[in-house]
Design an enzyme around this catalytic site. Structure first.
Site, PDB file in Angstrom:
ATOM      1  N   SER A 183      29.205 -26.732  26.434  1.00 24.42           N
ATOM      2  CA  SER A 183      28.222 -27.710  25.960  1.00 24.42           C
ATOM      3  C   SER A 183      27.625 -27.253  24.639  1.00 24.42           C
ATOM      4  O   SER A 183      26.911 -28.010  23.997  1.00 24.42           O
ATOM      5  CB  SER A 183      27.114 -27.889  27.002  1.00 24.42           C
ATOM      6  OG  SER A 183      26.511 -26.646  27.294  1.00 24.42           O
TER       7      SER A 183
ATOM      8  N   HIS B  84      33.765 -32.318  27.917  1.00 19.78           N
ATOM      9  CA  HIS B  84      32.423 -31.953  28.372  1.00 19.78           C
ATOM     10  C   HIS B  84      31.971 -32.907  29.479  1.00 19.78           C
ATOM     11  O   HIS B  84      31.747 -34.086  29.240  1.00 19.78           O
ATOM     12  CB  HIS B  84      31.450 -32.003  27.179  1.00 19.78           C
ATOM     13  CG  HIS B  84      30.079 -31.566  27.529  1.00 19.78           C
ATOM     14  ND1 HIS B  84      28.955 -32.098  26.952  1.00 19.78           N
ATOM     15  CD2 HIS B  84      29.631 -30.644  28.426  1.00 19.78           C
ATOM     16  CE1 HIS B  84      27.884 -31.523  27.467  1.00 19.78           C
ATOM     17  NE2 HIS B  84      28.269 -30.646  28.357  1.00 19.78           N
TER      18      HIS B  84
ATOM     19  N   GLU C 280      32.502 -36.300  27.414  1.00 16.06           N
ATOM     20  CA  GLU C 280      32.588 -36.238  25.961  1.00 16.06           C
ATOM     21  C   GLU C 280      33.884 -35.502  25.615  1.00 16.06           C
ATOM     22  O   GLU C 280      34.094 -34.373  26.077  1.00 16.06           O
ATOM     23  CB  GLU C 280      31.396 -35.474  25.372  1.00 16.06           C
ATOM     24  CG  GLU C 280      30.086 -36.244  25.461  1.00 16.06           C
ATOM     25  CD  GLU C 280      28.898 -35.431  24.932  1.00 16.06           C
ATOM     26  OE1 GLU C 280      27.958 -36.044  24.416  1.00 16.06           O
ATOM     27  OE2 GLU C 280      28.903 -34.184  25.045  1.00 16.06           O
TER      28      GLU C 280
ATOM     29  N   ASN D  92      23.802 -33.776  24.455  1.00 15.81           N
ATOM     30  CA  ASN D  92      22.882 -32.632  24.400  1.00 15.81           C
ATOM     31  C   ASN D  92      22.126 -32.528  23.085  1.00 15.81           C
ATOM     32  O   ASN D  92      21.054 -31.941  23.030  1.00 15.81           O
ATOM     33  CB  ASN D  92      23.628 -31.330  24.695  1.00 15.81           C
ATOM     34  CG  ASN D  92      23.883 -31.174  26.186  1.00 15.81           C
ATOM     35  OD1 ASN D  92      23.333 -31.919  26.991  1.00 15.81           O
ATOM     36  ND2 ASN D  92      24.715 -30.225  26.549  1.00 15.81           N
TER      37      ASN D  92
END
Ligand code: 3HC
Length: 282
Positions: A117, A138, A150, A188
């Site tokens: 991440s 991800h 992702e 994130n």
């Protein structure tokens, strides 16, 4: 593509193994700690048993899934695999040793994906002689429930690799979005600073953590408040993610809240240690 190797049998790795088997792929789980792999297998069976009990799947489907998942004793067992997804600790040195070894043992066709991440996919690609076949994949916690993946394109990642991973995401009944190799990618980059800001608000005495959580659940329709979410994700992951954003974006605004660092030192990492912002031992 018929088989997927999963490296790392923690919360994310076991979730990835689960959705891969549910999509019909043959799955091999590898962890340096064989007990962790066995524990992950047990968790998968428990989750599928729950699905049988709720009559969401029949016992035959459960048996089919169970038969698809095995534990590897060596990375070399992944030699002929189509795709290997890495979900080990967020430490680039650890990832370097995993990917350089995988590069040695796997045939040329194998695509490598990292569930990182916060670390650079371009750099991970450079640990191998196949950077065109290295990308990010991800997943979100809890993996069996969260619909997003992702797909991260490193500087050298080929379009063929991205297309192949889009197909895997769709087979896993997830929605794949593509992002370039940038700090925090999409989710994130936005979510980590928001949770970090909530911790700073608590430090500043703006409100109690329960009230901040309630406010975001009822005022912004978040399924979990920022403190519940930080406990789910883990304070160790939060610290790594904020450090990555601060370093890569060269902006101290992203620096980890002091309280989160203190909690890390006290091993109050969230659900995984039984205590974080909330106490899960009660
Ligand atoms: N594993 C498998 N299934 C799970 C699960 C888990 N850990 N947790 C919940 N579920 C399932 C339940 O079994 C239930 O299934 P059912 O509908 O078949 O009965 C369903 O999910 C709903 O669960 P609950 O009714 O118990 O609970 P909620 O409705 O409150 O949902 C939640 C729980 C899905 C976790 C929800 O609160 C949520 O979406 N929270 C936000 C999660 C989030 O934002 N995750 C992203 C974190 S960021 C991240 O992962 C990135 C990383 O890089 C840091």
């Amino acid at each position: 593509m018929i088989n997927i190797g999963v490296i790392g049998a923690g919360a994310m790795g076991s979730g990835i193994a689960q959705v891969a088997a549910e999509a019909g792929y043959g799955v091999l789980i590898f962890d340096v700690d064989p007990n962790a792999s066995e524990k992950a297998l047990g968790k998968l069976q428990k989750n599928w048993q729950k699905a049988v009990d709720k009559e969401k799947i029949n016992p035959e489907e459960m048996q089919k899934r169970v038969a698809l998942v095995r534990v590897a004793s060596d990375l070399a067992d992944l030699k002929d695999f189509d795709l290997v997804i890495e979900a080990v600790a967020e430490n680039q040195e650890v990832k370097k040793s995993v990917f350089s070894r995988l590069d040695e043992v796997c045939t040329e066709k194998t695509i490598f994906a990292s569930n990182t991440s916060s670390l650079s996919i371009t750099e991970i690609g450079s640990f191998t002689n196949r950077p065109d076949k290295v990308a990010g994949m991800h997943f979100f916690n809890p993996v069996p429930v969260m619909k997003l993946i992702e797909i991260i394109k490193g500087l050298a990642t080929s379009e063929e690799t991205i297309d192949a991973l889009k197909v895997v995401a769709a087979k896993m009944k997830k929605v794949g979005v593509v992002a370039n190799d940038t700090p925090g990618f999409i989710v994130n980059r936005l979510l980590v600073p928001l949770c970090n800001e909530a911790i700073k608000m608590l430090e500043a005495g703006v409100a109690s953590l329960e009230d901040i959580d309630t406010a975001m659940k009822l005022g912004a329709n978040w399924p979990m408040g920022p403190f519940e979410l930080s406990d789910l994700v883990g304070l160790d992951v939060h610290i790594g993610a904020t450090a990555g954003l601060e370093r890569e974006l060269n902006d101290s605004h992203y620096a980890c809240a002091r309280l989160a660092r203190q909690m890390y030192r006290a091993n109050r990492l969230g659900r995984k240690t039984g205590k974080g912002f909330y106490d899960y031992n009660k």
